[in-house]
Design a protein around this motif. Structure first.
Motif, PDB file in Angstrom:
ATOM      1  N   UNK A  33      17.552  -4.503 -17.184  1.00 26.44           N
ATOM      2  CA  UNK A  33      17.130  -5.737 -17.854  1.00 26.44           C
ATOM      3  C   UNK A  33      15.986  -5.512 -18.811  1.00 26.44           C
ATOM      4  N   UNK A  34      15.620  -6.571 -19.512  1.00 28.97           N
ATOM      5  CA  UNK A  34      14.591  -6.480 -20.542  1.00 28.97           C
ATOM      6  C   UNK A  34      13.181  -6.484 -19.956  1.00 28.97           C
ATOM      7  N   UNK A  35      13.013  -7.080 -18.775  1.00 28.90           N
ATOM      8  CA  UNK A  35      11.679  -7.148 -18.188  1.00 28.90           C
ATOM      9  C   UNK A  35      11.334  -5.842 -17.489  1.00 28.90           C
ATOM     10  N   UNK A  36      10.223  -5.193 -17.859  1.00 30.39           N
ATOM     11  CA  UNK A  36       9.820  -3.970 -17.165  1.00 30.39           C
ATOM     12  C   UNK A  36       9.254  -4.291 -15.786  1.00 30.39           C
ATOM     13  N   UNK A  37       9.057  -3.256 -15.007  1.00 28.10           N
ATOM     14  CA  UNK A  37       8.544  -3.435 -13.656  1.00 28.10           C
ATOM     15  C   UNK A  37       7.227  -4.189 -13.653  1.00 28.10           C
ATOM     16  N   UNK A  38       6.319  -3.817 -14.558  1.00 28.19           N
ATOM     17  CA  UNK A  38       4.995  -4.434 -14.566  1.00 28.19           C
ATOM     18  C   UNK A  38       5.021  -5.905 -14.934  1.00 28.19           C
ATOM     19  N   UNK A  39       6.128  -6.383 -15.507  1.00 23.68           N
ATOM     20  CA  UNK A  39       6.251  -7.811 -15.781  1.00 23.68           C
ATOM     21  C   UNK A  39       6.703  -8.586 -14.557  1.00 23.68           C
ATOM     22  N   UNK A  40       7.170  -7.853 -13.542  1.00 25.99           N
ATOM     23  CA  UNK A  40       7.708  -8.493 -12.329  1.00 25.99           C
ATOM     24  C   UNK A  40       6.796  -8.342 -11.121  1.00 25.99           C
ATOM     25  N   UNK A  41       5.968  -7.305 -11.109  1.00 24.05           N
ATOM     26  CA  UNK A  41       4.984  -7.117 -10.044  1.00 24.05           C
ATOM     27  C   UNK A  41       3.682  -6.643 -10.666  1.00 24.05           C
ATOM     28  N   UNK A  42       2.591  -6.881  -9.961  1.00 22.78           N
ATOM     29  CA  UNK A  42       1.272  -6.425 -10.406  1.00 22.78           C
ATOM     30  C   UNK A  42       1.004  -5.082  -9.752  1.00 22.78           C
ATOM     31  N   UNK A  43       1.168  -4.024 -10.526  1.00 23.73           N
ATOM     32  CA  UNK A  43       1.082  -2.663 -10.021  1.00 23.73           C
ATOM     33  C   UNK A  43      -0.258  -2.051 -10.437  1.00 23.73           C
ATOM     34  N   UNK A  44      -1.028  -1.568  -9.468  1.00 22.40           N
ATOM     35  CA  UNK A  44      -2.357  -1.023  -9.764  1.00 22.40           C
ATOM     36  C   UNK A  44      -2.522   0.329  -9.083  1.00 22.40           C
ATOM     37  N   UNK A  45      -3.293   1.217  -9.732  1.00 28.59           N
ATOM     38  CA  UNK A  45      -3.620   2.495  -9.115  1.00 28.59           C
ATOM     39  C   UNK A  45      -4.712   2.303  -8.065  1.00 28.59           C
ATOM     40  N   UNK A  46      -4.613   3.073  -6.998  1.00 23.93           N
ATOM     41  CA  UNK A  46      -5.599   3.030  -5.921  1.00 23.93           C
ATOM     42  C   UNK A  46      -6.615   4.142  -6.169  1.00 23.93           C
ATOM     43  N   UNK A  47      -7.891   3.786  -6.254  1.00 24.65           N
ATOM     44  CA  UNK A  47      -8.920   4.797  -6.494  1.00 24.65           C
ATOM     45  C   UNK A  47     -10.166   4.461  -5.670  1.00 24.65           C
ATOM     46  N   UNK A  48     -10.594   5.361  -4.770  1.00 23.34           N
ATOM     47  CA  UNK A  48     -10.015   6.679  -4.523  1.00 23.34           C
ATOM     48  C   UNK A  48      -8.625   6.599  -3.912  1.00 23.34           C
ATOM     49  N   UNK A  49      -7.888   7.684  -4.069  1.00 18.00           N
ATOM     50  CA  UNK A  49      -6.548   7.723  -3.509  1.00 18.00           C
ATOM     51  C   UNK A  49      -6.589   7.614  -1.999  1.00 18.00           C
ATOM     52  N   UNK A  50      -7.568   8.269  -1.384  1.00 19.43           N
ATOM     53  CA  UNK A  50      -7.711   8.222   0.070  1.00 19.43           C
ATOM     54  C   UNK A  50      -9.085   8.721   0.455  1.00 19.43           C
ATOM     55  N   UNK A  51      -9.524   8.276   1.625  1.00 17.50           N
ATOM     56  CA  UNK A  51     -10.736   8.794   2.243  1.00 17.50           C
ATOM     57  C   UNK A  51     -10.311   9.475   3.548  1.00 17.50           C
ATOM     58  N   UNK A  52     -10.837  10.659   3.806  1.00 16.04           N
ATOM     59  CA  UNK A  52     -10.469  11.400   5.012  1.00 16.04           C
ATOM     60  C   UNK A  52     -11.690  11.593   5.896  1.00 16.04           C
ATOM     61  N   UNK A  53     -11.518  11.285   7.174  1.00 19.54           N
ATOM     62  CA  UNK A  53     -12.566  11.475   8.174  1.00 19.54           C
ATOM     63  C   UNK A  53     -12.065  12.524   9.161  1.00 19.54           C
ATOM     64  N   UNK A  54     -12.734  13.667   9.200  1.00 17.50           N
ATOM     65  CA  UNK A  54     -12.279  14.781  10.028  1.00 17.50           C
ATOM     66  C   UNK A  54     -12.945  14.750  11.401  1.00 17.50           C
ATOM     67  N   UNK A  55     -12.432  15.565  12.297  1.00 20.86           N
ATOM     68  CA  UNK A  55     -12.879  15.531  13.688  1.00 20.86           C
ATOM     69  C   UNK A  55     -14.356  15.857  13.831  1.00 20.86           C
ATOM     70  N   UNK A  56     -14.912  16.672  12.910  1.00 21.85           N
ATOM     71  CA  UNK A  56     -16.328  17.030  13.001  1.00 21.85           C
ATOM     72  C   UNK A  56     -17.236  16.006  12.335  1.00 21.85           C
ATOM     73  N   UNK A  57     -16.648  14.890  11.878  1.00 23.20           N
ATOM     74  CA  UNK A  57     -17.431  13.836  11.246  1.00 23.20           C
ATOM     75  C   UNK A  57     -17.522  13.940   9.737  1.00 23.20           C
ATOM     76  N   UNK A  58     -17.055  15.044   9.177  1.00 24.20           N
ATOM     77  CA  UNK A  58     -17.070  15.198   7.716  1.00 24.20           C
ATOM     78  C   UNK A  58     -16.185  14.151   7.063  1.00 24.20           C
ATOM     79  N   UNK A  59     -16.659  13.596   5.953  1.00 23.32           N
ATOM     80  CA  UNK A  59     -15.895  12.615   5.188  1.00 23.32           C
ATOM     81  C   UNK A  59     -15.744  13.093   3.750  1.00 23.32           C
TER      82      UNK A  59
END
Length: 501
Positions: A71-97
């Protein structure tokens, strides 16, 4: 114009239906439940909203392509798509983040060096270079093309260029993700970071082939995205695109059999005894159900066997009092203290004494998912056994306690903030999707003797096709979307179809 019957309204089936309707075919989707989307569901209560399936969208180009082609409508015209930043935060067993920026290799290298020590970022960056080589070698055969007739080539050849590792008098190369972590990354935290990508797809890092390195590469290269209102909004948009293109949906319509005539699929039989005739049948169901619908194995000798998945996801939906802090990460991964004792893979039957698992916490900054700014919704999930024993209330309680304990490094004030919680188990997923015991299907991966490939979209019964996460190219939103494109191409263009260019 051909008549096409589609079994199931999962994302792969929706993608195929939309493309086939645009090609001029009459498409009828039979869905046994009362809604669309398969595992892409939403739970709502007291003004809170939660994704109970995928909460993030990798590789949105697959769905952008669908909307451009239908169809003529692109994805962004049908949903609000945003990048996630930061992509992820990791918490390790020793407490390092460590917080990893979105789609920035240089930024990730810097963040890892600062958090884990000099050299950690370089080792991860070098790994990503090798992972890119594996991606380049497998992208087309595992994502963009129908499964090769000589699929054994993919099964035998390991595309990941592992670094030689000298041990005693032998030189070895990593054949699994765990070996990559031990021999190439050489840091427990980096190894945990790598393995979290496998866990996210229900894969055991001890057995997942080295080719699974494409999973972290895919995220680092193409970014992590979120759909405002929840990923369920993507399913809604695809469903509405199907309806706009003339696809007919029949909800509460359970298919009990595939009708054969003159040696080919000729329609579907429904639970009420009626038959819906069709020229082609597209089945978005798992291999066990497909076999029951046809009354015989849908494949012959030499085809990729359908290996049953044994893991699902245990999810807690948390309604929290108090607003989300401004700089909270959308996604936090809290790593298990013992990487070798993930409950889904290592716990004894019944999960008695199961160790604390790695958990993923999603905290979207989305007003649509909370009653007001004085509250917050969060989703906590971990890999769990798909063994059919989730009606046991005591087992659900044990897993709930495990996750509530594991999530505390990400939500240290959870006890004071928690209004209520709801458990979504593999048993619930089985009811919603029909998958065996709520199992999760992983993306197709090369090597490992083909154990991580998926059956082809075609079957030995002419006119019967497979679509969705239980067929090539496997599970996950990008892969199911591409399976829809492959099935549509095979029906429209015939067996000579070779995929997107």
């Amino acid at each position: 114009m051909a008549r096409i019957a589609v079994i199931g309204a999962g994302t792969g089936a929706l993608a195929a239906a939309a493309r086939l309707a645009v090609a001029g075919h009459r498409v009828v989707v039979h869905e046994r439940t009362e809604t669309y989307g398969g595992a892409v569901r939403r739970y709502e209560r007291d003004g809170f909203g939660f994704d109970t399936g995928p909460g993030l969208l990798p590789l949105p180009a697959v769905w952008r392509d669908l909307f451009v082609k239908t169809g003529k409508e692109p994805l962004e015209a049908c949903v609000d798509l945003v990048q996630v930043d930061p992509s992820s935060c990791h918490v390790f067993a020793d407490g390092t983040r460590v917080s990893l920026p979105n789609a920035s290799r240089a930024g990730v290298v810097t963040a890892l060096d600062e958090a884990l020590g000099a050299g950690a970022g370089r080792r991860w960056g070098d790994f990503l270079v090798r992972a890119r080589e594996a991606w380049d070698r497998t992208r087309r055969p595992l994502l963009e093309e129908p499964l090769w007739p000589n699929w054994q080539v993919l099964a035998e050849r390991e595309p990941y260029p592992a670094v030689p590792h000298k041990r005693l008098l032998r030189t070895r190369r990593a054949g699994t993700l765990r070996e990559i972590g031990a021999w190439e990354l050489r840091d427990e935290r980096l190894a945990g970071l790598l393995e979290s990508f496998a866990l996210d797809h229900g894969l055991d890092p001890r057995t997942a082939p080295a080719s699974a390195a494409v999973l972290p590469y895919l995220e680092h290269a193409f970014g992590t995205w979120y759909v405002r209102g929840g990923v369920r909004e993507l399913a809604r948009a695809v469903y509405e695109r199907c309806v706009a293109r003339g696809v007919e949906f029949v909800f509460g319509s359970e298919v009990t059999g595939v009708v054969e005539k003159d040696g080919r699929a000729a329609g579907v039989e429904l639970a009420d005894g009626t038959v819906a005739e069709a020229d082609h049948v597209v089945a978005g169901v798992d291999p066990v159900r497909l076999r029951s619908l046809t009354g015989r194995p849908p494949d012959g000798d030499g085809d990729v066997p359908a290996a049953p998945a044994e893991t699902g996801r245990f999810t807690l939906l948390l309604a929290l009092r108090g607003g989300r802090e401004p700089h909270a990460a959308h996604r936090t991964v809290v790593h298990a203290p013992d990487r070798g004792a993930e409950p889904a893979f290592a716990a004894p039957p019944g999960d008695e004494g199961a160790a604390r698992p790695t958990v993923t916490v999603l905290r979207p900054d989305d007003p649509a998912l909370r009653p007001d700014d004085a509250h917050e919704s969060a989703v906590v999930s971990a890999v769990a056994p798909a063994d059919g024993a989730w009606e046991d209330e005591e087992r659900v309680r044990r897993w709930t306690d495990l996750l509530l304990q594991a999530v505390r490094p990400a939500l240290p004030d959870l006890e004071e903030r928690l209004l209520w919680h709801v458990a979504h188990t593999p048993g619930h997923a089985a009811e919603e999707t029909g998958s065996p015991h709520g199992a999760v299907s992983a993306p197709a991966l090369a090597a490992a003797d083909g154990r991580f490939l998926h059956p082809a979209n075609t079957t030995r019964l002419p006119g019967l096709y497979r679509v969705g996460g239980w067929s090539h190219p496997g599970g996950g939103l990008p892969h199911t979307g591409m399976s829809g494109a492959l099935v549509a191409g095979l029906i429209v263009e015939g067996p000579e179809f070779r995929g997107s260019q």
